[in-house]
Design a protein around this motif. Structure first.
Motif, PDB file in Angstrom:
ATOM      1  N   THR A 212      56.152  -1.486 -47.901  1.00  0.00           N
ATOM      2  CA  THR A 212      57.888  -0.322 -49.170  1.00  0.00           C
ATOM      3  C   THR A 212      56.298   1.216 -48.822  1.00  0.00           C
ATOM      4  O   THR A 212      57.325   2.199 -48.820  1.00  0.00           O
ATOM      5  CB  THR A 212      56.654  -0.753 -50.589  1.00  0.00           C
ATOM      6  N   GLY A 213      55.311   1.186 -48.391  1.00  0.00           N
ATOM      7  CA  GLY A 213      55.009   2.442 -47.501  1.00  0.00           C
ATOM      8  C   GLY A 213      54.148   3.542 -48.869  1.00  0.00           C
ATOM      9  O   GLY A 213      54.080   4.021 -47.958  1.00  0.00           O
ATOM     10  N   GLN A 214      53.926   2.488 -49.624  1.00  0.00           N
ATOM     11  CA  GLN A 214      53.539   3.380 -51.083  1.00  0.00           C
ATOM     12  C   GLN A 214      52.284   3.385 -51.051  1.00  0.00           C
ATOM     13  O   GLN A 214      51.035   1.788 -50.384  1.00  0.00           O
ATOM     14  CB  GLN A 214      54.197   2.733 -52.477  1.00  0.00           C
ATOM     15  N   ARG A 215      50.877   3.896 -51.892  1.00  0.00           N
ATOM     16  CA  ARG A 215      49.907   4.428 -52.667  1.00  0.00           C
ATOM     17  C   ARG A 215      49.336   2.758 -53.131  1.00  0.00           C
ATOM     18  O   ARG A 215      50.233   2.478 -53.724  1.00  0.00           O
ATOM     19  CB  ARG A 215      49.309   5.614 -53.299  1.00  0.00           C
ATOM     20  N   ARG A 216      48.255   2.572 -53.513  1.00  0.00           N
ATOM     21  CA  ARG A 216      47.570   1.523 -54.523  1.00  0.00           C
ATOM     22  C   ARG A 216      48.555   1.675 -55.892  1.00  0.00           C
ATOM     23  O   ARG A 216      47.891   0.934 -56.772  1.00  0.00           O
ATOM     24  CB  ARG A 216      46.431   1.296 -54.054  1.00  0.00           C
ATOM     25  N   SER A 217      47.833   3.267 -56.554  1.00  0.00           N
ATOM     26  CA  SER A 217      48.289   3.256 -57.549  1.00  0.00           C
ATOM     27  C   SER A 217      49.381   2.564 -57.858  1.00  0.00           C
ATOM     28  O   SER A 217      50.008   1.934 -59.156  1.00  0.00           O
ATOM     29  CB  SER A 217      48.030   5.030 -57.749  1.00  0.00           C
ATOM     30  N   ASP A 218      50.699   2.790 -57.263  1.00  0.00           N
ATOM     31  CA  ASP A 218      51.755   2.342 -57.095  1.00  0.00           C
ATOM     32  C   ASP A 218      52.096   1.258 -56.504  1.00  0.00           C
ATOM     33  O   ASP A 218      52.643   0.418 -58.077  1.00  0.00           O
ATOM     34  CB  ASP A 218      52.798   2.961 -56.072  1.00  0.00           C
ATOM     35  N   ILE A 219      51.939   0.470 -55.815  1.00  0.00           N
ATOM     36  CA  ILE A 219      51.988  -1.425 -56.022  1.00  0.00           C
ATOM     37  C   ILE A 219      51.591  -1.699 -56.945  1.00  0.00           C
ATOM     38  O   ILE A 219      51.748  -3.131 -57.379  1.00  0.00           O
ATOM     39  CB  ILE A 219      51.563  -1.753 -54.698  1.00  0.00           C
ATOM     40  N   VAL A 220      49.960  -1.368 -57.471  1.00  0.00           N
ATOM     41  CA  VAL A 220      49.424  -2.265 -58.468  1.00  0.00           C
ATOM     42  C   VAL A 220      50.537  -2.257 -60.509  1.00  0.00           C
ATOM     43  O   VAL A 220      50.475  -3.030 -60.699  1.00  0.00           O
ATOM     44  CB  VAL A 220      48.159  -2.053 -58.966  1.00  0.00           C
ATOM     45  N   ARG A 221      51.514  -1.201 -60.275  1.00  0.00           N
ATOM     46  CA  ARG A 221      52.266  -1.313 -61.384  1.00  0.00           C
ATOM     47  C   ARG A 221      53.868  -1.540 -60.588  1.00  0.00           C
ATOM     48  O   ARG A 221      54.554  -1.712 -61.524  1.00  0.00           O
ATOM     49  CB  ARG A 221      52.337  -0.201 -61.755  1.00  0.00           C
ATOM     50  N   PHE A 222      54.068  -2.289 -59.519  1.00  0.00           N
ATOM     51  CA  PHE A 222      55.381  -2.760 -59.188  1.00  0.00           C
ATOM     52  C   PHE A 222      55.461  -3.943 -59.755  1.00  0.00           C
ATOM     53  O   PHE A 222      54.301  -5.014 -60.110  1.00  0.00           O
ATOM     54  CB  PHE A 222      55.870  -2.899 -57.785  1.00  0.00           C
TER      55      PHE A 222
END
Length: 378
Positions: A212-222
């Motif tokens: 996804t290329g996203q930050r850890r602050s995003d992927i922990v909320r997916f």
């Protein structure tokens, strides 16, 4: 009664006071310090221990004792009244506050009793800010963080007419030459995958970060609520309060297969050992453990985001396409990757031009001397 046993003279700084019931109490008082009640009989060991503690206690400035127009006063105003500061993420606010407060107790010169916190704003020149910056020269990133935080506080102060100008604006950052977090190589990704096969939380985390290329602050909320119609729809967590950035990304088959084969939570794909969603810091610590287990102690979660940008650029993604994937607002960050990719492609296409005369039969231009000047002879 206390009156019967009290000696005629009290220790220096002590005063007598009677409460509304007529009871006699003893307090220690000193300039700039809130008075402290001392219990026990004066001159006894219990009393003197309390007296020594009160006497040695460093004065702690309160809101009322902060000098108006000082550096500390401006920062207190900034924390309480600046809308831009209040809209920062909680973690960013906490870090910035610690950075600014650390400057309060800095002496304005070695061995000087005067502190920067008490310095009038009119004397907080660019030279003064440089002093605060240079005291962190051993840690360049910390030095630059000081400059950035001071700039923001003075920017607020100048706008609100609390400060005459912004002296930190003219103080440059220290050039570190650092490229930031290490960018994972393909070999390092493969090494992680070998150690953490599909079906593990570690492999799911790797796929979410890289594909996804996203930050850890995003992927922990997916979670499943973000995945609809083969697309991932979400608002990036970073900057959500100031400049919310909504992204819609296709869920690639490689990521979908990992999600299907992995243990997922109800609200988030990634859950900790208690079955709860990770916090940002908790996931960072856990991913650090997963990297260490794979022998990748120099690799980080953010390094995978950089790896994704590098892979996409090398495969021909344009700057605008990278901005759409990673949520960048300006071309500057995207062009860092496309320039590197262009350099590789252009060099690969042009290196044959440097082949020797024996290989191509092309006559080379004669030169003369170490300076590289052309010879007079043809």
């Amino acid at each position: 009664m206390l009156d019967c046993v009290m000696p005629h003279r009290l220790p220096l700084g002590c005063v007598e006071d009677r409460d509304r019931h007529g009871n006699l109490r003893i307090y220690y008082r000193a300039k700039g310090v809130t008075k402290v009640r001392l219990r026990g009989t004066p001159w006894t060991s219990e009393f003197m221990a309390a007296y020594d503690e009160a006497k040695s206690g460093a004065p702690k400035p309160t809101r009322s004792s902060i000098g108006v127009g000082t550096w500390r006063w401006l920062c207190v105003k900034y924390f309480a009244e600046c809308a831009d500061y209040k809209r920062l993420d909680p973690r960013t606010r906490h870090v910035r506050r610690l950075i600014l407060e650390s400057t309060f107790e800095e002496p304005i010169a070695p061995a000087s009793p005067k502190l920067f916190g008490d310095m009038p704003l009119s004397k907080m020149t660019a030279d003064a800010v440089e002093v605060l910056r240079d005291r962190k020269l051993e840690f360049p990133e910390a030095a630059n963080s000081r400059v950035k935080a001071i700039r923001q506080a003075f920017k607020f102060g100048a706008r609100k007419k609390f400060a005459p100008f912004n002296p930190a604006r003219d103080v440059p950052y220290i050039r570190t030459g650092s490229t930031g977090y290490h960018t994972w190589t393909i070999e390092e990704v493969r090494q992680f995958e070998v150690h953490h096969p599909i079906g593990t939380k570690a492999r799911l985390a790797l796929a979410l970060l890289l594909i996804t290329g996203q930050r850890r602050s995003d992927i922990v909320r997916f979670g499943k609520q973000h995945a609809k119609g083969g697309k991932l729809t979400f608002t990036q967590h970073k900057g959500r309060n100031r400049k919310p950035k909504k992204l819609v990304l296709p869920i690639l088959p490689a990521l979908q297969s990992v999600i299907h084969a992995s243990p997922c939570g109800d609200l988030t794909f990634l859950v900790n050992d208690l079955g709860r969603p990770f916090t940002d810091a908790g996931f960072g610590n856990k991913f650090r453990d997963w990297c260490d287990q794979a022998g990748l102690r120099h690799c980080t979660a953010h390094g995978l985001r950089k790896a994704g940008a590098t892979i996409a650029a090398n495969n021909g993604a344009t700057s605008r396409q990278l901005m759409a994937i990673f949520g960048w607002e300006t071309l500057k960050e995207a062009e860092r990757y496309t320039r590197a990719a262009d350099q590789q492609h252009l060099a690969a296409a042009a290196m044959h031009m440097l082949e020797s005369v024996e290989q191509t039969g092309t006559e080379m231009c004669p030169t003369e001397g170490a300076g590289g000047t052309f010879s007079a002879k043809s």
